[in-house]
Structures are given as C-alpha cells and as structure tokens.
Design an enzyme around this catalytic site. Structure first.
Site, PDB file in Angstrom:
ATOM      1  N   GLY A  73     -18.817  51.328  20.964  1.00 41.29           N
ATOM      2  CA  GLY A  73     -19.876  50.391  21.319  1.00 41.29           C
ATOM      3  C   GLY A  73     -20.498  49.779  20.087  1.00 41.29           C
ATOM      4  O   GLY A  73     -19.886  49.733  19.017  1.00 41.29           O
ATOM      5  N   SER A  74     -21.719  49.317  20.224  1.00 38.69           N
ATOM      6  CA  SER A  74     -22.392  48.635  19.124  1.00 38.69           C
ATOM      7  C   SER A  74     -22.873  49.632  18.077  1.00 38.69           C
ATOM      8  O   SER A  74     -23.105  50.805  18.352  1.00 38.69           O
ATOM      9  CB  SER A  74     -23.586  47.837  19.648  1.00 38.69           C
ATOM     10  OG  SER A  74     -24.610  48.724  20.087  1.00 38.69           O
ATOM     11  N   GLU A 100     -25.770  49.560  16.735  1.00 34.43           N
ATOM     12  CA  GLU A 100     -27.158  49.923  17.040  1.00 34.43           C
ATOM     13  C   GLU A 100     -27.226  51.134  17.972  1.00 34.43           C
ATOM     14  O   GLU A 100     -27.962  52.085  17.737  1.00 34.43           O
ATOM     15  CB  GLU A 100     -27.894  48.731  17.664  1.00 34.43           C
ATOM     16  CG  GLU A 100     -28.093  47.551  16.738  1.00 34.43           C
ATOM     17  CD  GLU A 100     -26.825  46.773  16.454  1.00 34.43           C
ATOM     18  OE1 GLU A 100     -26.761  46.114  15.391  1.00 34.43           O
ATOM     19  OE2 GLU A 100     -25.882  46.834  17.276  1.00 34.43           O
ATOM     20  N   GLU A 140     -16.685  54.611  17.132  1.00 34.82           N
ATOM     21  CA  GLU A 140     -15.937  53.370  16.917  1.00 34.82           C
ATOM     22  C   GLU A 140     -16.899  52.230  17.217  1.00 34.82           C
ATOM     23  O   GLU A 140     -17.096  51.861  18.367  1.00 34.82           O
ATOM     24  CB  GLU A 140     -14.707  53.312  17.830  1.00 34.82           C
ATOM     25  CG  GLU A 140     -13.684  54.398  17.595  1.00 34.82           C
ATOM     26  CD  GLU A 140     -12.867  54.188  16.329  1.00 34.82           C
ATOM     27  OE1 GLU A 140     -13.093  53.172  15.625  1.00 34.82           O
ATOM     28  OE2 GLU A 140     -12.009  55.028  16.040  1.00 34.82           O
ATOM     29  N   GLY A 199     -24.636  53.143  18.624  1.00 34.58           N
ATOM     30  CA  GLY A 199     -23.903  54.232  17.987  1.00 34.58           C
ATOM     31  C   GLY A 199     -24.762  55.046  17.041  1.00 34.58           C
ATOM     32  O   GLY A 199     -24.596  56.266  16.920  1.00 34.58           O
TER      33      GLY A 199
END
Length: 534
Positions: free
Chosen positions: A267-268, A270, A289, A272
């Site tokens: 995901g993003s 932010e 990732e 993560g």
C-alpha cells in the site's frame, strides 16, 4: 503496488439502502457469465474460515470502466476476523506437521486449479480493477508461476552447515515456519500480490489470513474458492487460507494481533509507516511493499527505438497504477528534444485505444475510481503552476467510467514538489540531465527506492548504474522498462518503499524463523572462544 489500511480503497461504497435500489447487476448480464463460472453470486459472503459466513455490511463491487455494480459482498467485521484467525491458528497446527514436499504438492494443485480458470480470473481482475485483459490474465499467470516456483523450493529449502571451532561439534542452521502470515493487499494487483505471499508462506509451513482491498473483494473471493476446493480435496482445514474482506477496523485488528507472526502489507508509504510501527510495537515481523517514484534514464548513446515503446508501456500500462510505473523520464540533454517528440507521436495514438478493459483493442483502461481522477486533475494543475508544460494529454475523457488521457509534462525542475510526489495516474515528467552522473543523482534524490531503468549501449555505464554509487533502488534494470518484473528475482525496494522482498530468490526466508543449532556428539564440553571454566 497501492493504498491504505483500508488498503487502497479510495472508492466510497454505496450504502445498503442505495444498493437495493440498483435494478440489475453486471453478474446478471450473459456477457459476464464467467463470473458465475467462478462461483460468484449476486451477493457473496466475504469471509472464509473453513465456511463462508460474514456478518458485516453489504457493499458493492464496482466496475471502474462504467461505474456499474458488478455484484455485492457481505463484508467481515472484527468478530469475523476473530473467527478467521482462530481457524488459521488451528490450521497451522496440522499444516506445519506436513513435510515440505507434501506441502509443495498441495501448492502445485493450487497452481493447477488457477490454471484451469486462468482466462476467467483474468477477466474478473480486468472487470473489477480496470487493467486491460492481457494484464489481468498476466497477473493470474504470475500467481501460477510462483506456485510452480514454490513447488521446486519445497525440495530445496536449505540452511548451512558451518565449521565449528570445537572438536566433536556440528554447527548448522534450521529454518522453521513462523505460524500465521497476514496479507493486506492493494487494489492494483488484487491477485498476484496475494499469490506471491500465499505460495511461499504455504510451502514454508505457514497458514494465512488475507485482507484484500475493499474495492476488489470479488477477485479475493473467487481465488479463495479455488483454494478451498484444493484443501477440501486433500481433506485439509479451509482455515489454512482464511479470508476477511472489510474496512480499516479489520486491517487494524490484523496488524495489532500478536497471533499474526508476519504482516505483509502492500500500500501507500503513509499507511505502511503506521502498519510498520504497530507491528514492530508488538515485535512482530513486517514485510512492506510501499510507494515508488520510478525513473527511466536515457543516455545519449541509447537506442531510442527501444526507449520509446519501453517508456510508453511502463508509463501508461495499467493506466499508471503500478507501483513500478515510470513517473520520471530523465533524458540526456543531447537527445531530450528528440525523445519528447517521439514520445508525443506515440501518445497521440493512444486515445483511440482507451476504453473497455475487456475489449481486445484496448491498450489503456480506466483509473480505479473517481478519487483517482480528481487526483489526476489536481496533479496536472499543480505541475503547470510549478512551471511544467503539458506536452500532451492532461484531460479527463467525457464518457462513463474513470478515463483520462495519458500525460507528458516537460520543463519542471527535477526537485519540484509535484515530481517528488507519487501520483497513481498516467502522468510522466520529462527531465533533462547533462550526463549519467547527474542522472543517477536525480534518480536517487526521491524518498522512494523501488524500480529504475537505464538505457545505454556503453558497458561502463551499465556497471556504474548497477554499482554502489549507481541506482539506490531495489530493482535496477538496463535496457528494459521499470515495470514487468519476473518472479524469479526478489521484488521490493529501499527507503520509503519499505525494504521488503517478495517472490523469488531467497524471499522465502522472510516467512521462516532461523535457528542456529549446535550439536555436541563428543563426551567433552569445550567452551567457545577457548574459555576455561573449571
């Protein structure tokens, strides 16, 4: 690879009241008969823990090409998650007792089951996510390929036998499964990302709990149904591969749960960062990732006949919604203008190939939702304000669905704020470099470090690019685009991309715990380092 602990769902779901006002669903259309061949219904339970039963809200899966409802899903709650994690823990007890080659045989059957529905699953990915059908089928093929890879690994896992400094002693490594692997996947690869984790986690002896992106639940349900068939045929508990569709509360429950030994999050950056802190806070293992801001460098000796098609594919494929999409085209000043003109000519041919992702003539499908369209528009406007020139594109297409024109922006400084921010859309910034050394610095100055490519015909440039003062990304390519990684190599990136590695090479080790084992087969008790304690 992307977005959110809701994981990548920017789409607001229609309320249950609104849903009931929809007169027909795409699943009822004979054109989409493949949906029912995958076991999907008008309303589907989005939780599997050995049985299909969900107690959450009913939401719509929406086609981004038309914004029509495909089918409905009854999502999971935190209580449903609790039943799933209990089933996964129980399944692990039986699964981990099986030998690795036996587990590999089950994974082989999963791969074969996916093969039998390759085209139908590919169509579902295209319909629900929005990528064109060849990419949808290719994504499912990637899952099949990693199953094949994992089958081979099941007879090859090995540690080390290390020379011991003590006579009559053997020093070696043993790799054992972690327990339960939690997978939080993103909308843009609703099949392959889970596949990478599923095949390797299973073959190393783990069970799984999957929380897919809220906006692609049907793909997750269809895949889990196929896995369920394999487990049933082998008289194994379905909880080994549990599924819980849902929103952020389910993701939070999974992330904070000490019974989940590894959390694989795509995901993003932010989100993560939050996930990483929460998992590390309980000393769990984390595989991240996250975002990418990938550059393709064109040196003055590059073969431009290769550069243009490679860049077009990497920049506009999946409508720019890959974590490995090319965002920055860094071109040597000697060939800059020539490259821009050739790229504009290539882009001029694309509008006629934008459309229904299931149409064989289509090269570019829609953005995933309306929020992505709004971000596209806002980003193009920001690029202009910051000094950019729109060479082509920059417009939303006036038709049903979430279609935009692939866009090229030139004239921006390499460190402009908009250039350093990843936008999940087909926007390409063209930047000048005076030489390769400057290009490498520009490549490395962003916070992300996922994928990178250099086009050159000079062998010295190749090894400089791959060396310690070259690209700082996890994926470093030469004369190929930034996207389209093979499964045999480890996939992942550095810096704010998270540092995780999935798929090939030795990525399987992340799903294991390592034990250093010393065996004394003598009658003496010598101490290490020659210490005497008498």
């Amino acid at each position: 690879m992307n977005r959110v602990l809701k994981v990548a769902s920017h789409r607001p779901f229609v309320s249950l009241l609104q849903t009931r006002m929809v007169s027909s669903l795409l699943i009822s259309n004979p054109k989409y008969a493949f949906l029912k061949e995958l076991g999907l219904q008008e309303e589907n339970a989005g939780v599997f823990n050995g049985e299909w039963k969900a107690s959450g809200a009913v939401v719509d899966s929406v086609s981004p090409a038309t914004n029509e409802v495909i089918a409905r899903v009854k999502t999971g709650t935190v209580e449903d998650y609790e039943s799933a994690i209990q089933a996964a823990r129980a399944g692990y007890e039986q699964w981990s007792d099986m030998t690795a080659p036996h587990r590999g045989e089950i994974v082989r059957q999963i791969g074969d089951k996916l093969r039998s529905q390759l085209q139908n699953l590919g169509k579902l990915v295209s319909l629900e996510m929005g990528k064109i059908n060849p990419e949808g089928v290719g994504e499912v093929q990637e899952y099949v390929d990693i199953c094949d890879y994992a089958v081979g690994l099941s007879r090859m896992f090995s540690g080390k036998v290390i020379p011991s400094e003590r006579a009559g002693h053997v020093l070696l490594e043993q790799w054992n499964p972690l327990g339960v692997v939690g997978v939080i996947s993103a909308f843009n690869f609703p099949c392959a990302v889970y596949g990478w984790n599923n095949a390797l986690a299973l073959v190393t002896g783990n069970s799984l709990v999957w929380k897919p992106a809220p906006s692609t639940p049907l793909t997750a349900i269809a895949i889990t149904k196929l896995i369920e068939e394999v487990l049933q045929e082998n008289k194994l508990p379905g909880g080994i591969c549990s599924l819980v569709t849902g929103e952020a509360d389910v993701g939070q429950a999974l992330t904070k749960d000490p019974r989940v030994n590894l959390v694989s999050f795509t995901g993003s950056t932010e989100v993560g960062r939050i996930v990483g802190q929460q998992v590390q806070g309980r000393f769990g293992k984390i595989l991240l990732e996250l975002g990418g801001n990938n550059a393709l460098l064109v040196n003055d000796d590059a073969d431009l006949d290769m550069v243009v098609p490679a860049t077009v594919f990497a920049a506009v494929g999946t409508a720019g919604q890959r974590c490995t999409s090319t965002r920055r085209l860094i071109v040597h000043e000697k060939v800059h203008d020539q490259v821009v003109e050739r790229m504009k000519k290539a882009y001029a041919q694309l509008e006629a190939r934008i459309g229904d992702p299931l149409d064989s003539n289509t090269l570019i499908g829609p953005l995933h939702n309306q929020q992505a369209v709004l971000k596209y528009k806002a980003t193009v406007a920001e690029a202009i304000v910051q000094g950019g020139k729109v060479e082509c594109g920059g417009q939303v297409l006036e038709r049903s669905g979430n279609f935009v024109l692939p866009t090229i922006v030139s004239g921006l400084k390499h460190d402009a704020e908009v250039v350093h921010r990843e936008t999940f859309a087909p926007i390409l910034y063209v930047i000048k470099m005076k030489d390769l050394d400057e290009g490498i610095k520009i490549n490395n100055e962003v916070k992300q470090g996922l994928s990178s490519s250099l086009f050159t015909q000079n062998i010295s440039n190749i090894f400089k690019w791959m060396g310690p003062k070259g690209s700082d990304c996890g994926i470093v390519n030469v004369n190929i685009p930034t996207s389209g990684a093979e499964i045999g190599g480890a996939f992942g990136g550095e810096k704010e991309t998270g540092g995780g590695r999935e798929s090939g090479s030795d990525a399987w080790k992340q799903y294991c715990r390592r034990s250093t084992c010393t065996i004394n087969y003598s009658k003496d008790l010598p101490l290490a380092q020659g210490i005497k304690f008498e």
